[in-house]
Scaffold this active site. Structure first.
Site, mmCIF file in Angstrom:
data_model
loop_
_atom_site.group_PDB
_atom_site.id
_atom_site.type_symbol
_atom_site.label_atom_id
_atom_site.label_comp_id
_atom_site.label_asym_id
_atom_site.label_seq_id
_atom_site.Cartn_x
_atom_site.Cartn_y
_atom_site.Cartn_z
ATOM 1 N N GLU A 36 0.796 -1.290 -0.002
ATOM 2 C CA GLU A 36 0.006 0.120 0.169
ATOM 3 C C GLU A 36 0.734 1.232 0.216
ATOM 4 O OE1 GLU A 36 -3.113 -0.213 -1.071
ATOM 5 O OE2 GLU A 36 -3.789 -1.414 0.537
ATOM 6 N N THR A 38 2.867 2.203 -1.971
ATOM 7 C CA THR A 38 4.001 1.745 -2.650
ATOM 8 C C THR A 38 4.360 2.110 -4.069
ATOM 9 O OG1 THR A 38 3.470 -0.557 -2.765
ATOM 10 C CG2 THR A 38 5.099 -0.045 -0.966
ATOM 11 N N ASP A 39 3.230 2.110 -4.857
ATOM 12 C CA ASP A 39 3.285 2.268 -6.262
ATOM 13 C C ASP A 39 3.779 3.585 -6.789
ATOM 14 O OD1 ASP A 39 0.944 3.688 -5.656
ATOM 15 O OD2 ASP A 39 -0.318 2.668 -7.336
ATOM 16 N N SER A 70 -24.934 7.135 -16.390
ATOM 17 C CA SER A 70 -24.784 5.959 -15.432
ATOM 18 C C SER A 70 -26.006 5.473 -14.615
ATOM 19 C CB SER A 70 -23.822 6.551 -14.215
ATOM 20 O OG SER A 70 -23.726 5.631 -13.313
ATOM 21 N N SER A 130 -13.257 1.609 -7.750
ATOM 22 C CA SER A 130 -14.507 1.659 -8.681
ATOM 23 C C SER A 130 -13.973 2.814 -10.013
ATOM 24 C CB SER A 130 -15.793 2.118 -7.801
ATOM 25 O OG SER A 130 -15.479 3.593 -7.365
ATOM 26 N N SER A 131 -13.254 3.714 -9.473
ATOM 27 C CA SER A 131 -12.767 4.809 -10.517
ATOM 28 C C SER A 131 -12.072 4.053 -11.495
ATOM 29 C CB SER A 131 -12.041 5.872 -9.688
ATOM 30 O OG SER A 131 -12.485 6.502 -8.504
ATOM 31 N N GLU A 163 -7.029 9.937 -14.885
ATOM 32 C CA GLU A 163 -7.187 10.229 -13.328
ATOM 33 C C GLU A 163 -6.203 11.449 -12.938
ATOM 34 O OE1 GLU A 163 -8.509 6.839 -11.254
ATOM 35 O OE2 GLU A 163 -7.834 7.727 -9.258
ATOM 36 N N ASP A 175 -4.132 0.500 -9.717
ATOM 37 C CA ASP A 175 -5.619 0.150 -9.537
ATOM 38 C C ASP A 175 -5.938 -0.210 -11.092
ATOM 39 O OD1 ASP A 175 -5.410 0.868 -7.173
ATOM 40 O OD2 ASP A 175 -6.600 2.706 -7.298
ATOM 41 N N TYR A 227 -4.560 12.091 0.509
ATOM 42 C CA TYR A 227 -3.416 11.178 -0.392
ATOM 43 C C TYR A 227 -2.240 11.940 -0.967
ATOM 44 C CZ TYR A 227 -2.496 7.863 -4.058
ATOM 45 O OH TYR A 227 -1.752 6.997 -4.884
HETATM 46 C C1 GLA Z 1 -4.990 4.329 -4.410
HETATM 47 C C2 GLA Z 1 -4.300 4.459 -5.592
HETATM 48 C C3 GLA Z 1 -3.459 3.789 -6.081
HETATM 49 C C4 GLA Z 1 -2.382 3.564 -4.755
HETATM 50 C C5 GLA Z 1 -3.289 3.094 -3.447
HETATM 51 C C6 GLA Z 1 -2.621 2.849 -2.189
HETATM 52 O O1 GLA Z 1 -5.831 3.211 -4.429
HETATM 53 O O2 GLA Z 1 -5.260 4.771 -6.792
HETATM 54 O O3 GLA Z 1 -2.374 4.311 -6.979
HETATM 55 O O4 GLA Z 1 -1.717 4.521 -4.388
HETATM 56 O O5 GLA Z 1 -4.225 4.170 -3.184
HETATM 57 O O6 GLA Z 1 -1.815 1.823 -2.365
#
Ligand code: GLA
Length: 387
Positions: A36, A38-39, A70, A130-131, A163, A175, A227
């Site tokens: 989490e 980490t991406d 939608s 969901s996004s 996004e 995601d 975030y």
């Molecule tokens: C969201 C973001 C991801 C990632 C996670 C945390 O889902 O869209 O790119 O950073 O949070 O791991």
């Protein structure tokens, strides 16, 4: 994915546009098993695709207009000329699919107008992507309607650009990659630095386990600034350590000692989470690859503690869910996704599934919270055409 899901989306399309769609595409939500935040630090993630997701029923149109409706927001349709697409136009939910069209056009792809009807069986704000599912279903629909062959990694990058640049959320690549690249029965190990992926077997049923997803009913929004703030702290920590990204520290033999020498206590905690989380991902993969899924529980729980204490993105319902799950028989549990709300996952021996549910429900009742929702999490296929 069942025929009925395709049928429901086609039916919704017919209601909106009084015609049959040319096709219906499905993109799944995801659960992140571990890895989490980490991406965007060039690290490792290990998500798997859910059976639940978003469907886009679509047909091309020749007037250069993108029309979006939608089933989950029937009073909020959008219609915009492709040449008028710009960040903020349209806004709201429609920004996600519109942003995908905008990103495709930005690469010079010859996409044209389309009528799109969206239907979903994935809660928004539950940290189950969901996004990204909305973006990826749209991306597949538009590219296939216009006969474009875009490699799936490239498509994930385009959906992420939608996004980041159109919607304005600085998320990482996890995601969209999960939604487009996951395979049934497997998790996806993604090295976010090299872009390399590999499918990791995740047949929990074979070893008598289930993975419960518990929606804590607290809603999160990646766009609320927290975030982005975590992301900035990670960049500041990397700068203070003299490296391009925290992945470089993860790879250094004395990485964790370097982190412990960081002067700023907040940056030290943030970096400690990222570096230790990368290690936990690789340890989890190692265990799964040798059929030892029953041993990954402590890694999940350690990940939660790190997100709670070092990254500081947990929330009271998540902490109580993890505690109640582990206290009533789960092998491990953690929050999943971006944090500040959404879902928790718990790895549970199938025979203890009922006890764990009751333990969690009791914890909520005792605190006067509205009851959580439980979801089945079956590692499912990535995005595909349904009809
Ligand atoms: C969201 C973001 C991801 C990632 C996670 C945390 O889902 O869209 O790119 O950073 O949070 O791991």
């Amino acid at each position: 994915m069942s025929e009925s899901a395709a049928g429901a989306a086609a039916h919704w399309f017919a209601e909106c546009y009084a015609a049959e769609p040319d096709g219906v595409w499905h993109a799944p939500g995801r659960v992140n098993l571990i890895g989490e935040h980490t991406d965007y630090n060039d690290g490792f993630v290990l998500p798997f695709a859910l059976a639940q997701g978003v469907r886009a029923a679509a047909s091309p149109r020749d007037d250069g207009v993108l029309e979006l409706r939608s089933h989950q927001a029937p009073d909020d349709p959008a219609a915009v000329r492709l040449d008028a697409l710009a960040p903020g136009r349209p806004g709201g939910w429609a920004a996600y699919p519109a942003g995908v069209a905008w990103a495709l056009l930005g690469t010079g792809s010859p996409v044209g107008g389309a009528s799109i009807a969206i239907d979903a069986d994935l809660e928004r704000g539950a940290a189950l992507s969901s996004s990204a599912a909305l973006e990826c279903a749209t991306a597949l629909a538009l590219t296939e309607l216009y006969g474009l062959s875009v490699d799936r990694r490239e498509l994930a990058t385009l959906a992420r650009r939608a996004e980041n640049e159109f919607v304005g959320v600085p998320s990482g690549i996890m995601d969209q990659s999960a939604s487009l690249l996951c395979e049934r029965g497997h998790a996806l190990l993604l090295d976010c630095r090299s872009g390399e992926t590999s499918a990791v077997p995740l047949d929990l049923g074979a070893v008598g386990l289930v993975l419960l997803v518990i929606d804590t009913r607290i809603r999160h929004a990646l766009s609320d600034g927290r975030y982005a703030e975590r992301r900035r702290s990670c960049e500041d920590a990397a700068r203070a350590l003299g490296v391009a990204s925290l992945r470089d520290v993860t790879d250094a033999p004395d990485g964790i000692e370097q982190v412990e020498h960081l002067g700023d206590p907040v940056l030290r905690r943030r970096a400690r989470h990222v570096v230790t989380e990368n290690t936990r991902v690789l340890e989890t993969v190692g265990l799964l690859r040798v059929g030892e899924a029953t041993r990954i529980g402590p890694l999940l729980t350690a990940s939660h503690a790190s997100l709670r204490d070092d990254f500081e993105i947990s929330w009271p319902q998540a902490d109580a869910t993890v505690e109640a799950a582990v206290g009533s028989g789960a092998l491990g549990a953690r929050m999943t996704g971006g944090g500040f709300g959404g879902s928790v996952i718990a790895l549970v021996p199938a025979s203890r599934g009922g006890d764990v549910r009751v333990g969690i429900e009791d914890a909520y009742t005792a605190r006067g919270w509205k009851p959580p929702r439980f979801l089945d999490a079956l590692p499912s296929a990535g995005a595909h055409r349904l009809s």
